[in-house]
Design an enzyme around this catalytic site. Structure first.
Site, PDB file in Angstrom:
ATOM      1  N   TYR A   1       2.668  -1.134 -16.525  1.00 11.62           N
ATOM      2  CA  TYR A   1       4.103  -0.924 -16.722  1.00 11.62           C
ATOM      3  C   TYR A   1       4.464   0.559 -16.636  1.00 11.62           C
ATOM      4  O   TYR A   1       5.513   0.919 -16.112  1.00 11.62           O
ATOM      5  CB  TYR A   1       4.511  -1.513 -18.085  1.00 11.62           C
ATOM      6  CG  TYR A   1       5.988  -1.430 -18.371  1.00 11.62           C
ATOM      7  CD1 TYR A   1       6.900  -2.213 -17.671  1.00 11.62           C
ATOM      8  CD2 TYR A   1       6.479  -0.571 -19.350  1.00 11.62           C
ATOM      9  CE1 TYR A   1       8.262  -2.143 -17.933  1.00 11.62           C
ATOM     10  CE2 TYR A   1       7.843  -0.500 -19.622  1.00 11.62           C
ATOM     11  CZ  TYR A   1       8.725  -1.290 -18.914  1.00 11.62           C
ATOM     12  OH  TYR A   1      10.070  -1.211 -19.171  1.00 11.62           O
TER      13      TYR A   1
ATOM     14  N   GLY B   1      -0.181  -7.754 -15.273  1.00 16.15           N
ATOM     15  CA  GLY B   1       0.046  -6.361 -15.641  1.00 16.15           C
ATOM     16  C   GLY B   1       0.045  -6.158 -17.139  1.00 16.15           C
ATOM     17  O   GLY B   1       0.305  -7.084 -17.910  1.00 16.15           O
ATOM     18  N   CYS B   2      -0.249  -4.932 -17.544  1.00 15.99           N
ATOM     19  CA  CYS B   2      -0.190  -4.547 -18.953  1.00 15.99           C
ATOM     20  C   CYS B   2       0.495  -3.184 -19.033  1.00 15.99           C
ATOM     21  O   CYS B   2       1.317  -2.846 -18.188  1.00 15.99           O
ATOM     22  CB  CYS B   2      -1.570  -4.563 -19.593  1.00 15.99           C
ATOM     23  SG  CYS B   2      -2.729  -3.385 -18.881  1.00 15.99           S
ATOM     24  N   GLN B   3       0.153  -2.388 -20.027  1.00 19.56           N
ATOM     25  CA  GLN B   3       0.819  -1.094 -20.185  1.00 19.56           C
ATOM     26  C   GLN B   3       0.306  -0.073 -19.163  1.00 19.56           C
ATOM     27  O   GLN B   3       1.068   0.599 -18.515  1.00 19.56           O
ATOM     28  CB  GLN B   3       0.632  -0.579 -21.615  1.00 19.56           C
ATOM     29  CG  GLN B   3       1.491   0.615 -21.985  1.00 19.56           C
ATOM     30  CD  GLN B   3       2.988   0.291 -22.085  1.00 19.56           C
ATOM     31  OE1 GLN B   3       3.408  -0.836 -22.052  1.00 19.56           O
ATOM     32  NE2 GLN B   3       3.796   1.330 -22.184  1.00 19.56           N
TER      33      GLN B   3
END
Length: 128
Positions: free
Chosen positions: A111, A82-84
């Site tokens: 996120y 996952g990232c932003q």
């Protein structure tokens, strides 16, 4: 939304609800955001290996990303990446699949979507 990559393996994107269920069943969460982003708040029990760094010239890919992942994980580990917002994690997941990681999924929405769904996060403790 699947993304075809050159090795023939597909990046599988799961939504945050599916990701949460996978994490509850033993998957590990690889957060590929910058250290600064990670320190502001992250998915509980996540570990952070940045896919990109912020530099004065803009974002650049972490040249040691794969080496750092391999020092923390093995290719049989079940990972949610996952990232932003879900963009960097697609590229990171693709790179992991090309490196023959077997059980890697991208978390769509990142996120931001995790927080919007009210799921638990770890945030820095405020100094009093």
């Amino acid at each position: 939304m699947d993304h075809q990559i050159s090795s023939g393996a597909k990046v599988i994107t799961v939504d945050v609800h599916a990701a949460k269920n996978l994490l509850n069943s033993g998957h590990r969460y690889l957060d590929v955001r910058t250290v600064e982003e990670f320190e502001k708040g992250h998915v509980e029990k996540a570990f952070n290996i940045p896919y990109m760094f912020d530099t004065p010239q803009g974002r650049v890919k972490n040249p040691k990303f794969m080496e750092q992942v391999l020092s923390t994980c093995c290719k049989e580990d079940h990972l949610i990446v996952g990232c932003q917002s879900g963009v960097r994690s697609v590229y990171a997941t693709s790179d992991l699949l090309k490196a023959e990681f077997k059980h890697v999924s991208n978390m769509g929405g990142g996120y931001i979507a995790w927080v919007e769904n009210g799921f638990a996060v770890q945030k820095p403790k405020l100094e009093l």
